[in-house]
Design an enzyme around this catalytic site. Structure first.
Site, mmCIF file in Angstrom:
data_model
loop_
_atom_site.group_PDB
_atom_site.id
_atom_site.type_symbol
_atom_site.label_atom_id
_atom_site.label_comp_id
_atom_site.label_asym_id
_atom_site.label_seq_id
_atom_site.Cartn_x
_atom_site.Cartn_y
_atom_site.Cartn_z
ATOM 1 N N GLY A 129 0.791 -1.230 0.000
ATOM 2 C CA GLY A 129 0.000 0.000 0.000
ATOM 3 C C GLY A 129 0.818 1.272 0.000
ATOM 4 C CB ALA A 130 3.281 2.701 1.495
ATOM 5 N NE ARG A 243 15.218 9.528 -5.919
ATOM 6 C CZ ARG A 243 14.474 10.098 -4.990
ATOM 7 N NH1 ARG A 243 14.765 11.313 -4.544
ATOM 8 N NH2 ARG A 243 13.433 9.458 -4.483
ATOM 9 N N GLY A 342 16.137 -4.308 -36.042
ATOM 10 C CA GLY A 342 15.038 -5.005 -36.710
ATOM 11 C C GLY A 342 14.630 -6.242 -35.921
ATOM 12 C CD GLU A 366 16.528 3.371 -4.920
ATOM 13 O OE1 GLU A 366 16.059 4.151 -4.066
ATOM 14 O OE2 GLU A 366 16.985 2.259 -4.641
ATOM 15 C CB THR A 368 7.812 7.043 -10.456
ATOM 16 O OG1 THR A 368 7.162 8.174 -9.830
ATOM 17 C CG2 THR A 368 7.372 5.761 -9.765
#
Ligand SMILES: Cc1cc2nc3c(=O)[nH]c(=O)nc-3n(C[C@H](O)[C@H](O)[C@H](O)COP(=O)(O)OP(=O)(O)OC[C@H]3O[C@@H](n4cnc5c(N)ncnc54)[C@H](O)[C@@H]3O)c2cc1C
Length: 390
Positions: A129-130, A243, A342, A366, A368
């Site tokens: 949830g986080a 980052r 290709g 790290e 979005t």
């Protein structure tokens, strides 16, 4: 404009480049074997990295590390970005942020063996949830005498299958610091720590990303990192560092892709000529090189500014800008490289196909790309553009 590199920096860059050139021939074997290499080969890579001074590259001398500057680390990480399947992760980066707060006990028990390459760590912050909203975590820590009791479920715990210990982030449930974040050293084999699931991801890495459960895990108070309430500041220090290193690795990946696509375009024949003669192909290669140069200048300049002591908020914004631009750039370059190759570019044995999948997560983990933009815009509002870009 090019960023001038000193003699020692160039030598370190060359050492890392030669080492990564030794790893590249193993990519396809790793890809076809769920990211794994034969144990003797993997061991030889670790030993070679150690011999070349390429382990624990972010650890200060006070912790037994090489004490490289940010610029030197950036140059090394850029090279490790040139190899797929995370084979470059053998160039390890321990928890450098801990140097200022680790107790003697923590240094002896976990940090020194990590610096020496004997054990590895992983990070359990994200939950179902986080993710972006780290403050939304529901994992808890409760003080009980001389111990804390930890509970929670964590997602995407990278390298958990190779780790001896995990940094577990939670919120305190009671006491004067209730609601604040705390971070703990937790041994991965401690009672109550379990792997719930090993999900499959887009990339083929030997480093797995576990879903983990912590149920009534008891740790002595000596396992607390810093003080109660410090948890978020450590995570921010790690995000800032990582980052910039993601930006560096994305530059390395883009360089490899451009080299490979350029080489292919100059020998692939179609309609009586090499495809490099066609402007549609030239445009893809020219845009890729131009964007790589821009990303590299930003990344190197950010590293230099950290080494000369730029304000930490300015560092934060610059690391976000470098990660945002370099990761988006590398994804565009990978997409073009697939196109230049290709049908071959759609085969897992082709470097462009592997990078096309692997680089996607650099726009997610790290922080979005959307979160990086929020950080940058926030600093722009507070300071104006001058302090951020000079
Ligand atoms: C391969 C992999 C390895 C990972 N390794 C680790 C690890 O070792 N340890 C760890 O703790 N975590 C790890 N993570 C977790 C990673 O950091 C999170 O996935 C990331 O921060 C995003 O969180 P989320 O997935 O919950 O997405 P969410 O936060 O749910 O975001 C979903 C979407 O909403 C967007 N969004 C969210 N908030 C906003 C906003 N305010 N404005 C605009 N858009 C917004 C996001 O940009 C995204 O597009 C890993 C993830 C992956 C995929």
């Amino acid at each position: 404009m090019s960023i001038a590199l000193s003699g020692p920096e160039l030598r370190l860059q060359e050492t890392a480049r030669r080492f990564v050139d030794e790893l590249i021939p193993w990519e396809v074997e790793a890809e076809m074997n769920r990211g794994e290499l034969p144990p003797d080969v993997a061991k030889a890579h670790s030993e070679r990295a150690a011999e070349l001074g390429l382990i624990s590259i972010n650890m200060p001398e006070s912790m037994g590390g090489p004490g490289y500057t940010t610029m030197e680390q950036t140059l090394i990480q850029e090279q490790t970005g040139r190899v797929t399947n995370a084979l470059g992760w053998v160039v390890s980066t321990g928890p450098s942020w801990i140097a200022d707060v680790a107790t003697d006990h923590q240094v002896e028990r976990w940090i020194r063996p990590t610096v020496d390459g004997e054990i590895h760590e992983c990070y359990a912050i994200t939950e179902a949830g986080a993710g972006s909203d780290v403050d939304g975590i529901e994992a808890t820590a409760r003080r009980d005498g001389e111990e804390y009791v930890l509970d929670g479920e964590k997602w995407h715990v990278t390298s958990a299958n190779l780790a001896s210990y995990v940094f577990f982030q939670a919120k305190l449930v009671d006491g004067p610091n209730a609601g604040r974040h705390v971070l703990f050293f937790v041994d991965i084999d401690a009672p109550g720590v379990e792997c719930v699931r090993v999900p499959e991801y887009s990339h083929t890495y030997g480093h797995h990303h576990w879903e983990m459960r912590f149920s009534g895990v008891r740790v002595p108070k000596e396992n607390l990192v810093g003080s109660e309430g410090d948890g978020m500041s450590f995570s921010h220090a790690w995000f800032r560092y990582e980052r910039l290193m993601i930006a560096a690795r994305c530059c390395g990946a883009a360089e490899r892709l451009i080299e490979e696509a350029n080489s292919f375009a100059n020998q692939r024949q179609a309609y009586g000529s090499v495809i490099a003669d066609y402007q549609a192909i030239q445009t893809m290669l020219a845009d890729s090189l131009t964007e790589l140069w821009a990303a590299r200048l930003m990344t190197y300049e950010t590293a230099r500014s950290i080494d000369v002591g730029a304000d930490v908020k300015v560092q934060h914004a610059r690391c976000s800008m470098a990660k945002l631009y370099a990761s988006e750039m590398a994804n565009r370059v990978a997409d073009r490289a697939v196109q230049v190759f290709g049908g071959r570019g759609f085969m897992r044995e082709n470097v462009a196909e592997r990078f096309y999948r692997e680089l996607r997560v650099d726009r997610i983990w790290e922080g979005t790309s959307e979160i990086q933009r929020i950080i940058i815009a926030d600093q722009l509002r507070k300071r104006g553009p001058g302090p951020l870009i000079g």
